[in-house]
Design a protein around this motif. Sequence first.
Motif, PDB file in Angstrom:
ATOM      1  N   UNK A 227      30.601  31.421  41.004  1.00 41.69           N
ATOM      2  CA  UNK A 227      31.553  31.737  42.077  1.00 41.69           C
ATOM      3  C   UNK A 227      31.417  33.197  42.484  1.00 41.69           C
ATOM      4  N   UNK A 228      31.334  34.095  41.510  1.00 32.64           N
ATOM      5  CA  UNK A 228      31.194  35.519  41.813  1.00 32.64           C
ATOM      6  C   UNK A 228      29.887  35.800  42.555  1.00 32.64           C
ATOM      7  N   UNK A 229      28.827  35.122  42.118  1.00 28.67           N
ATOM      8  CA  UNK A 229      27.516  35.288  42.763  1.00 28.67           C
ATOM      9  C   UNK A 229      27.564  34.819  44.217  1.00 28.67           C
ATOM     10  N   UNK A 230      28.214  33.671  44.444  1.00 25.58           N
ATOM     11  CA  UNK A 230      28.321  33.110  45.787  1.00 25.58           C
ATOM     12  C   UNK A 230      29.127  34.037  46.696  1.00 25.58           C
ATOM     13  N   UNK A 231      30.217  34.601  46.168  1.00 28.64           N
ATOM     14  CA  UNK A 231      31.055  35.529  46.949  1.00 28.64           C
ATOM     15  C   UNK A 231      30.266  36.797  47.276  1.00 28.64           C
ATOM     16  N   UNK A 232      29.502  37.291  46.303  1.00 29.37           N
ATOM     17  CA  UNK A 232      28.712  38.524  46.504  1.00 29.37           C
ATOM     18  C   UNK A 232      27.656  38.364  47.593  1.00 29.37           C
ATOM     19  N   UNK A 233      27.188  37.122  47.790  1.00 23.12           N
ATOM     20  CA  UNK A 233      26.151  36.844  48.804  1.00 23.12           C
ATOM     21  C   UNK A 233      26.736  36.575  50.187  1.00 23.12           C
ATOM     22  N   UNK A 234      28.045  36.683  50.334  1.00 23.47           N
ATOM     23  CA  UNK A 234      28.701  36.404  51.616  1.00 23.47           C
ATOM     24  C   UNK A 234      28.206  37.365  52.696  1.00 23.47           C
ATOM     25  N   UNK A 235      28.128  36.835  53.911  1.00 17.62           N
ATOM     26  CA  UNK A 235      27.707  37.676  55.041  1.00 17.62           C
ATOM     27  C   UNK A 235      28.835  38.595  55.499  1.00 17.62           C
ATOM     28  N   UNK A 236      30.057  38.284  55.079  1.00 20.27           N
ATOM     29  CA  UNK A 236      31.196  39.140  55.420  1.00 20.27           C
ATOM     30  C   UNK A 236      31.334  40.241  54.374  1.00 20.27           C
ATOM     31  N   UNK A 237      31.339  41.502  54.822  1.00 21.36           N
ATOM     32  CA  UNK A 237      31.438  42.622  53.878  1.00 21.36           C
ATOM     33  C   UNK A 237      32.751  42.591  53.100  1.00 21.36           C
ATOM     34  N   UNK A 238      33.824  42.187  53.781  1.00 16.90           N
ATOM     35  CA  UNK A 238      35.146  42.144  53.125  1.00 16.90           C
ATOM     36  C   UNK A 238      35.148  41.138  51.980  1.00 16.90           C
ATOM     37  N   UNK A 239      34.504  39.971  52.209  1.00 13.83           N
ATOM     38  CA  UNK A 239      34.459  38.930  51.174  1.00 13.83           C
ATOM     39  C   UNK A 239      33.471  39.322  50.078  1.00 13.83           C
ATOM     40  N   UNK A 240      32.305  39.829  50.460  1.00 14.95           N
ATOM     41  CA  UNK A 240      31.257  40.168  49.489  1.00 14.95           C
ATOM     42  C   UNK A 240      31.701  41.241  48.503  1.00 14.95           C
ATOM     43  N   UNK A 241      32.631  42.090  48.923  1.00 11.97           N
ATOM     44  CA  UNK A 241      33.081  43.190  48.056  1.00 11.97           C
ATOM     45  C   UNK A 241      34.091  42.744  46.999  1.00 11.97           C
ATOM     46  N   UNK A 242      34.538  41.493  47.051  1.00 12.92           N
ATOM     47  CA  UNK A 242      35.591  41.038  46.145  1.00 12.92           C
ATOM     48  C   UNK A 242      35.077  40.725  44.740  1.00 12.92           C
ATOM     49  N   UNK A 243      35.904  41.042  43.770  1.00 14.03           N
ATOM     50  CA  UNK A 243      35.678  40.592  42.402  1.00 14.03           C
ATOM     51  C   UNK A 243      36.655  39.440  42.174  1.00 14.03           C
ATOM     52  N   UNK A 244      36.126  38.202  42.197  1.00 12.55           N
ATOM     53  CA  UNK A 244      37.018  37.042  42.177  1.00 12.55           C
ATOM     54  C   UNK A 244      37.644  36.799  40.798  1.00 12.55           C
ATOM     55  N   UNK A 245      37.204  37.532  39.786  1.00 13.68           N
ATOM     56  CA  UNK A 245      37.760  37.368  38.447  1.00 13.68           C
ATOM     57  C   UNK A 245      38.845  38.401  38.148  1.00 13.68           C
ATOM     58  N   UNK A 246      38.998  39.380  39.026  1.00 18.02           N
ATOM     59  CA  UNK A 246      39.976  40.448  38.799  1.00 18.02           C
ATOM     60  C   UNK A 246      41.102  40.355  39.829  1.00 18.02           C
ATOM     61  N   UNK A 247      42.306  40.787  39.473  1.00 17.59           N
ATOM     62  CA  UNK A 247      43.399  40.785  40.450  1.00 17.59           C
ATOM     63  C   UNK A 247      43.170  41.817  41.539  1.00 17.59           C
ATOM     64  N   UNK A 248      43.760  41.582  42.694  1.00 13.31           N
ATOM     65  CA  UNK A 248      43.719  42.602  43.741  1.00 13.31           C
ATOM     66  C   UNK A 248      42.988  42.226  45.004  1.00 13.31           C
ATOM     67  N   UNK A 249      42.278  41.066  45.018  1.00  7.49           N
ATOM     68  CA  UNK A 249      41.528  40.692  46.227  1.00  7.49           C
ATOM     69  C   UNK A 249      42.456  40.438  47.409  1.00  7.49           C
ATOM     70  N   UNK A 250      43.621  39.847  47.138  1.00  9.85           N
ATOM     71  CA  UNK A 250      44.575  39.550  48.210  1.00  9.85           C
ATOM     72  C   UNK A 250      45.796  40.462  48.143  1.00  9.85           C
ATOM     73  N   UNK A 251      46.233  40.795  46.919  1.00  7.06           N
ATOM     74  CA  UNK A 251      47.452  41.585  46.757  1.00  7.06           C
ATOM     75  C   UNK A 251      47.193  42.922  46.071  1.00  7.06           C
ATOM     76  N   UNK A 252      45.976  43.409  46.173  1.00  4.47           N
ATOM     77  CA  UNK A 252      45.654  44.711  45.571  1.00  4.47           C
ATOM     78  C   UNK A 252      45.732  45.816  46.603  1.00  4.47           C
ATOM     79  N   UNK A 253      45.160  46.938  46.262  1.00  8.16           N
ATOM     80  CA  UNK A 253      45.100  48.042  47.228  1.00  8.16           C
ATOM     81  C   UNK A 253      46.407  48.800  47.298  1.00  8.16           C
TER      82      UNK A 253
END
Length: 542
Positions: A227-253
């Motif tokens: 899943x992390x590998x697939x997300x990292x290969x995304x053509x969208x920079x916002x999606x590709x930068x996410x760590x799907x195993x760590x908190x903060x992708x939607x409610x971080x920052x």
Amino acid sequence: MNVTLAASSTVGNPIANIAIFLLFVAVTMVVVIRASRNNASAADYFTGGRGFSGPQNGIAIAGDYLSAASFLGIAGAIAVYGYDGFLYSIGFLVAWLVALLLVAEMLRNTGKFTMADVLSFRLKEGPVRTAAALTTLTVSLFYLLAQMAGAGGLVALLLDISSRAGQSVVIAAVGVLMIVYVLVGGMKGTTWVQIIKAVLLIAGAALMTVMVLAKFGFNFSDILGAAQESVSESTSKAVAARDVLAPGAQYGGSEMSKLNFLSLGLALVLGTAGLPHVLMRFYTVPTAKEARRSVVWAIALIGAFYLFTLVLGYGAAAIVGPDRILAAAGGQNSAAPLLAFELGGVILLGVISAVAFATILAVVAGLTITASASFAHDIYASVLKKGNVDEVKQVRVSRITAVVIGVLAIGLGILANGQNIAFLVALAFAVAAAANLPTILYSLFWKRFNTTGALWSMYGGLISTIVLIVFSPAVSGSKTAMIKGADFDYFPLSNPGIVSIPLAFALGILGTYLGGRDEQVKAAEMEVRSLTGVGAEKAISH
């Protein structure tokens, strides 16, 4: 069948998808018609004659509670956001502890048909029933909005209907089916639809979970890595930068984003025990003990299902990929159907599609009968007619109300088409937590509580929640806002729970101390009845 599909093309075979769904409708309609033969009284129509066992009611509660948001929205949120998407599941599940420990048994002992029965037991009947019916109708409409929006997104994906007009026709068809279920079957028919749907949904999710695990050698760690590998290969920079195993992708920052999550969590955890369509299910069992058993069964089934969504969400990210999910006609909500297509081709997709449709149908039927029962029993019979009305008229008014609510839900569902349904459901939870829960808890546990406190709490919670939602980024001023181009987001949080829920509790206390002390006569009677069941509504034998 592992075919890469263009974003615009359909998934699977629309004819197979609709055929399996129609088979489900035919089977459930037969069940509803058979169940309706015993609908002789108002108790039969509104509560199924209190004839369901704890396990049966527990399965039905799971069927009522596991909505399109649970199946489509959460799986999609996990696929796109990873860890943060699973936070919805945690909130939805933990909420049941509040319902089990504080509400289920006492509610069964003190009420008859609706939540307002409990609230008006020791308070002034007219104003309290009116307020309770209003909050019930508001929560039900918010929830209906989410289910109808889910129907639109699902249809767009599965039947290759990309035009809004075509999707609107299907939303209308779902609404008509819902009205028929409620008119013909009442609570008994609706409960059996929910039981069938719960079994299909949990079995379907379990099957897909096993298939995803089998694809990765039953190693969950490999799924997470893929899943992390697939997300990292995304053509969208916002999606590709996410760590799907760590908190903060939607409610971080930002701190505001974290506060938003806290507000959402509060609404989810406290909202369940105030949802009218869930509370009404406690009246369908013969005793308080069975009400408690039904909640234990519901917790077990719902907990298992949410563990499945973890595998399905990360599995969708690994196998389908976030780019395809977001590009599909249903957007984030299409993760589970796309995954089903990759795992089992047209047949599995058709089955999962039918289950998703069944999910929407069962939940909207439950919501509709709750809202119509509340109007007929609380407003018409108790407030307008002062109790001088026979059961036949009460049921007739409920059926008319069901049609009106169904038509309204169709119209609002067409307007809400395309919204994220997990988010829309969270708003319904916020209204339930602020407008209903404080008054329920105060009525059950605080002797001093009076009518003024109840009205201040219910109306204050309802009005503050709706006003804050209207002026939030959920409605305007953000990329995902309901009204594009508008900008009146004066309240910074998408979910108002962190403000409106404490406010409603505080208003209940303030109103009580400003009101009189002459309403404590029945407090002791209510306490004895809620704890022991003495004088509680009995089951009706068949």
